[in-house]
Design a protein around this motif. Structure first.
Motif, PDB file in Angstrom:
ATOM      1  N   GLU A 161       0.690  -1.203  -0.137  1.00 36.70           N
ATOM      2  CA  GLU A 161      -0.041  -0.038   0.050  1.00 36.70           C
ATOM      3  C   GLU A 161       0.927   1.154   0.037  1.00 36.70           C
ATOM      4  O   GLU A 161       1.697   1.477   0.663  1.00 36.70           O
ATOM      5  CB  GLU A 161      -0.961  -0.172   1.130  1.00 36.70           C
ATOM      6  CG  GLU A 161      -2.015  -1.169   1.283  1.00 36.70           C
ATOM      7  CD  GLU A 161      -2.933  -1.125   2.380  1.00 36.70           C
ATOM      8  OE1 GLU A 161      -2.823  -0.051   3.011  1.00 36.70           O
ATOM      9  OE2 GLU A 161      -3.898  -1.937   2.433  1.00 36.70           O
ATOM     10  N   LYS A 162       0.607   2.134  -0.835  1.00 38.17           N
ATOM     11  CA  LYS A 162       1.358   3.255  -1.229  1.00 38.17           C
ATOM     12  C   LYS A 162       1.042   4.559  -0.377  1.00 38.17           C
ATOM     13  O   LYS A 162       1.863   5.454   0.104  1.00 38.17           O
ATOM     14  CB  LYS A 162       1.501   3.822  -2.554  1.00 38.17           C
ATOM     15  CG  LYS A 162       1.955   2.559  -3.390  1.00 38.17           C
ATOM     16  CD  LYS A 162       3.377   2.540  -3.297  1.00 38.17           C
ATOM     17  CE  LYS A 162       4.061   1.575  -4.552  1.00 38.17           C
ATOM     18  NZ  LYS A 162       5.519   1.397  -4.141  1.00 38.17           N
ATOM     19  N   VAL A 163      -0.274   4.477   0.373  1.00 44.56           N
ATOM     20  CA  VAL A 163      -0.828   5.496   0.863  1.00 44.56           C
ATOM     21  C   VAL A 163      -1.352   5.288   2.436  1.00 44.56           C
ATOM     22  O   VAL A 163      -1.903   3.968   2.454  1.00 44.56           O
ATOM     23  CB  VAL A 163      -2.043   6.357   0.347  1.00 44.56           C
ATOM     24  CG1 VAL A 163      -2.721   7.460   0.958  1.00 44.56           C
ATOM     25  CG2 VAL A 163      -1.614   6.799  -1.197  1.00 44.56           C
ATOM     26  N   PRO A 164      -1.127   6.068   3.367  1.00 41.98           N
ATOM     27  CA  PRO A 164      -0.415   7.370   3.406  1.00 41.98           C
ATOM     28  C   PRO A 164       1.161   7.154   3.281  1.00 41.98           C
ATOM     29  O   PRO A 164       2.058   8.003   2.899  1.00 41.98           O
ATOM     30  CB  PRO A 164      -0.610   8.023   4.710  1.00 41.98           C
ATOM     31  CG  PRO A 164      -0.823   6.870   5.653  1.00 41.98           C
ATOM     32  CD  PRO A 164      -1.291   5.574   4.776  1.00 41.98           C
ATOM     33  N   THR A 165       1.851   6.001   3.729  1.00 43.04           N
ATOM     34  CA  THR A 165       3.100   5.744   3.565  1.00 43.04           C
ATOM     35  C   THR A 165       3.239   4.306   2.899  1.00 43.04           C
ATOM     36  O   THR A 165       2.421   3.569   2.995  1.00 43.04           O
ATOM     37  CB  THR A 165       3.983   5.638   5.005  1.00 43.04           C
ATOM     38  OG1 THR A 165       3.386   4.860   5.708  1.00 43.04           O
ATOM     39  CG2 THR A 165       3.980   7.159   5.607  1.00 43.04           C
ATOM     40  N   GLU A 166       4.523   3.941   2.481  1.00 39.40           N
ATOM     41  CA  GLU A 166       4.758   2.693   1.774  1.00 39.40           C
ATOM     42  C   GLU A 166       4.727   1.590   2.873  1.00 39.40           C
ATOM     43  O   GLU A 166       5.684   1.529   3.747  1.00 39.40           O
ATOM     44  CB  GLU A 166       5.970   2.557   0.887  1.00 39.40           C
ATOM     45  CG  GLU A 166       6.145   1.539  -0.010  1.00 39.40           C
ATOM     46  CD  GLU A 166       7.116   1.557  -0.890  1.00 39.40           C
ATOM     47  OE1 GLU A 166       7.069   1.419  -1.946  1.00 39.40           O
ATOM     48  OE2 GLU A 166       8.447   1.811  -0.317  1.00 39.40           O
ATOM     49  N   THR A 167       3.807   0.642   2.742  1.00 39.27           N
ATOM     50  CA  THR A 167       3.842  -0.434   3.957  1.00 39.27           C
ATOM     51  C   THR A 167       3.437  -1.760   3.185  1.00 39.27           C
ATOM     52  O   THR A 167       2.860  -1.960   1.936  1.00 39.27           O
ATOM     53  CB  THR A 167       2.603  -0.327   4.674  1.00 39.27           C
ATOM     54  OG1 THR A 167       1.349   0.029   3.918  1.00 39.27           O
ATOM     55  CG2 THR A 167       2.917   1.014   5.655  1.00 39.27           C
ATOM     56  N   TRP A 168       4.079  -2.896   3.754  1.00 40.41           N
ATOM     57  CA  TRP A 168       3.971  -4.105   3.014  1.00 40.41           C
ATOM     58  C   TRP A 168       3.019  -4.990   4.010  1.00 40.41           C
ATOM     59  O   TRP A 168       3.354  -5.229   5.261  1.00 40.41           O
ATOM     60  CB  TRP A 168       5.240  -4.928   2.993  1.00 40.41           C
ATOM     61  CG  TRP A 168       6.066  -4.255   1.979  1.00 40.41           C
ATOM     62  CD1 TRP A 168       6.311  -4.598   0.669  1.00 40.41           C
ATOM     63  CD2 TRP A 168       7.035  -3.185   2.098  1.00 40.41           C
ATOM     64  NE1 TRP A 168       7.239  -3.828  -0.289  1.00 40.41           N
ATOM     65  CE2 TRP A 168       7.646  -2.979   0.688  1.00 40.41           C
ATOM     66  CE3 TRP A 168       7.347  -2.063   2.875  1.00 40.41           C
ATOM     67  CZ2 TRP A 168       8.547  -1.863   0.396  1.00 40.41           C
ATOM     68  CZ3 TRP A 168       8.116  -1.371   2.728  1.00 40.41           C
ATOM     69  CH2 TRP A 168       9.005  -1.347   1.625  1.00 40.41           C
ATOM     70  N   TYR A 169       2.248  -5.793   3.223  1.00 48.71           N
ATOM     71  CA  TYR A 169       1.354  -6.674   4.212  1.00 48.71           C
ATOM     72  C   TYR A 169       1.244  -7.946   3.811  1.00 48.71           C
ATOM     73  O   TYR A 169       1.398  -8.362   2.286  1.00 48.71           O
ATOM     74  CB  TYR A 169      -0.160  -6.246   4.222  1.00 48.71           C
ATOM     75  CG  TYR A 169      -0.385  -5.000   4.814  1.00 48.71           C
ATOM     76  CD1 TYR A 169      -0.497  -4.754   6.235  1.00 48.71           C
ATOM     77  CD2 TYR A 169      -0.554  -3.638   4.204  1.00 48.71           C
ATOM     78  CE1 TYR A 169      -0.805  -3.570   6.919  1.00 48.71           C
ATOM     79  CE2 TYR A 169      -0.423  -2.365   4.794  1.00 48.71           C
ATOM     80  CZ  TYR A 169      -0.594  -2.382   6.288  1.00 48.71           C
ATOM     81  OH  TYR A 169      -0.647  -1.164   6.997  1.00 48.71           O
ATOM     82  N   GLU A 170       1.101  -8.882   4.581  1.00 45.75           N
ATOM     83  CA  GLU A 170       0.659 -10.601   4.124  1.00 45.75           C
ATOM     84  C   GLU A 170      -0.527 -10.986   4.694  1.00 45.75           C
ATOM     85  O   GLU A 170      -0.725 -10.633   5.852  1.00 45.75           O
ATOM     86  CB  GLU A 170       1.955 -11.298   4.334  1.00 45.75           C
ATOM     87  CG  GLU A 170       1.793 -12.749   3.991  1.00 45.75           C
ATOM     88  CD  GLU A 170       3.163 -13.456   4.331  1.00 45.75           C
ATOM     89  OE1 GLU A 170       3.825 -13.749   3.427  1.00 45.75           O
ATOM     90  OE2 GLU A 170       3.218 -13.856   5.571  1.00 45.75           O
TER      91      GLU A 170
END
Length: 450
Positions: A161-170
């Motif tokens: 996810e790019k918004v609000p910051t770049e985050t990685w999920y699984e």
């Protein structure tokens, strides 16, 4: 609301087939309507009574002896719909609340049936009864959810996810089949619930990227002086073989480059050693005021060379804290040395140690302030990154490696301390560190230098 059975009950025994009289009783209203229709046909349309009687007999035989498949299928479908409306039991809820990751339980239609406590904290506003897509909007996740509903096979997916910051999920999506359901011939691919477990991989990915960047930066920092040394050695072996002046000049530069490599390797090794014991809290009690005084005295020759005065303001009594003496010397040395090198235009560096008491938080704060040009505000958030420099040329001219503040941050993390930086353009910078006071300050023995 129906609660699913959590025991391992056996499936219900199959019921015997209904008798002809039972089936006739179930069809009584249909037969009664047929009787009135037959009487009307005989009276008003001159239909022979024998034909009407034969019609009624045939209708009774059909209603009493031929099974009605539509009704049987309707009973099964109604039972399956009832299963779909089940809510998770107490045992499942308690188990999910014990997990440290956000968990969602939804039915086959994508309606949220339960969210654990961590999910309520991470995804504000989520509540049972809402569609799962209200909380989890990742298209790849919703597509995987539909596949699990259709196939009954677990899936694991990841997304960014790019918004609000770049985050990685699984996400791990798995079907749940409750034991002891009322439908013995449940169709495959129709689970009672779907469990969705979300894991935030942002910190792991950032650490992985940080390690990669660290190796790349360290290789780059070492490659430059190595290339210089190699070039000067080749020059001394060739064109400058018989040139004493060039030899003296090149050997001086080679010594500087070798010193730069040594400092860089020392800092890398120091950072690695600190990281190895990052989770081991120091147990020794030291006098923090004595450490600051010792460091200021050790750096006084450098201050004299730069024409800067170090002004120290310390309590008269010993300041006892839990800490590693050598590491705390490294912290104070880095901060004071940076203030001397990069703030020497102000001619003063103030070092102060003060007690901070807020509610139950008892700490000692050391502040190091210079009166130089200051640090631009856009650089403040990245000061403790490895190899990050506000001014590369100035840092190299001052023999900096770009690892000093990174080492300070890791040492403070081990000591349960924190670093704060304040700066205003043209008015210098202030670095503050806060360290918890020793709980047994009155009776602890102070570690003094050998």
């Amino acid at each position: 609301m129906t609660q699913p059975s959590t025991s391992n009950d056996q499936a219900p025994e199959p019921q015997p087939a209904a008798s002809p009289l039972t089936r006739l009783g179930e069809a009584k209203w249909l037969l009664l309507a047929a009787l009135f229709a037959a009487l009307a046909a005989v009276i008003f349309y001159d239909v022979p009574s024998s034909s009407a009687f034969a019609f009624l007999v045939i209708l009774c035989v059909v209603a009493g002896f031929i099974p009605r498949r539509t009704a049987s299928r309707r009973v099964k479908l109604n039972a399956q719909r009832e299963i779909r409306r089940m809510w998770p039991g107490t045992g499942m809820k308690v188990t999910l609340d014990a997990l440290p990751t956000p968990c969602f339980v939804a039915d086959g239609r994508g309606i949220t049936r339960y969210v654990n406590q961590q999910a309520q904290v991470t995804y504000e506003g989520v509540k049972p009864g809402d569609p799962l897509s209200f909380s989890l909007r990742a298209p790849s996740l919703l597509e995987a959810f539909d596949r699990v509903c259709a196939t009954g096979e677990a899936e694991r997916i990841s997304w960014i996810e790019k918004v609000p910051t770049e985050t990685w999920y699984e996400a791990h999506i798995a079907p749940i089949y409750m034991p002891g359901n009322a439908v013995p011939d449940r169709m495959p691919g129709l689970p009672d619930f779907i469990l969705v477990v979300i894991q935030d991989l942002t910190e792991n990915r950032r650490l992985e990227r940080m390690r990669t960047d660290f190796v790349a930066n360290a290789s780059h920092e070492l490659r430059t002086p190595l290339a210089s040394l190699t070039g000067f050695i080749e020059t001394l072996q060739g064109p400058a073989r018989n040139d004493p002046e060039a030899q003296d000049r090149f050997l001086s530069i080679m010594l500087d480059q070798a010193g730069r490599m040594r400092r860089l390797i020392d800092d890398i090794l120091s950072l690695s050693r600190i990281e190895l014991k990052a989770h081991v809290r120091p147990v020794s009690t030291v006098d923090f005021a004595e450490i600051i005084r010792h460091t200021a005295d050790a750096l006084s020759p450098l201050a004299a060379d730069l024409d800067v005065e170090i002004r120290v303001h310390l309590p008269d009594l010993p300041v006892r804290i839990k800490g590693d003496r050598d590491e705390l010397i490294q912290v104070t040395e880095n901060l004071i040395e940076n203030a001397l090198k990069y703030g020497h235009d102000g001619q003063f560096v103030d070092v102060e140690l003060a007690e901070q008491i807020e509610a139950e938080d008892h700490t000692w704060q050391m502040s190091v302030r210079d009166y130089g040009a200051g640090i631009p505000p856009e650089h403040l958030p990245r000061l403790t990154e490895r190899f990050y420099r506000v001014d590369v040329e100035s840092s190299r001219a001052m023999k900096g490696t770009g690892l000093g503040l990174a080492i300070v941050k890791h040492i403070l993390t081990r000591h349960r301390g924190r670093l704060e930086v304040e700066s205003e353009a043209g008015k210098g910078a202030t670095f503050k560190i806060n360290l918890p006071a020793s709980e047994s300050a009155e009776t602890a023995s102070v570690v003094t230098p050998a």
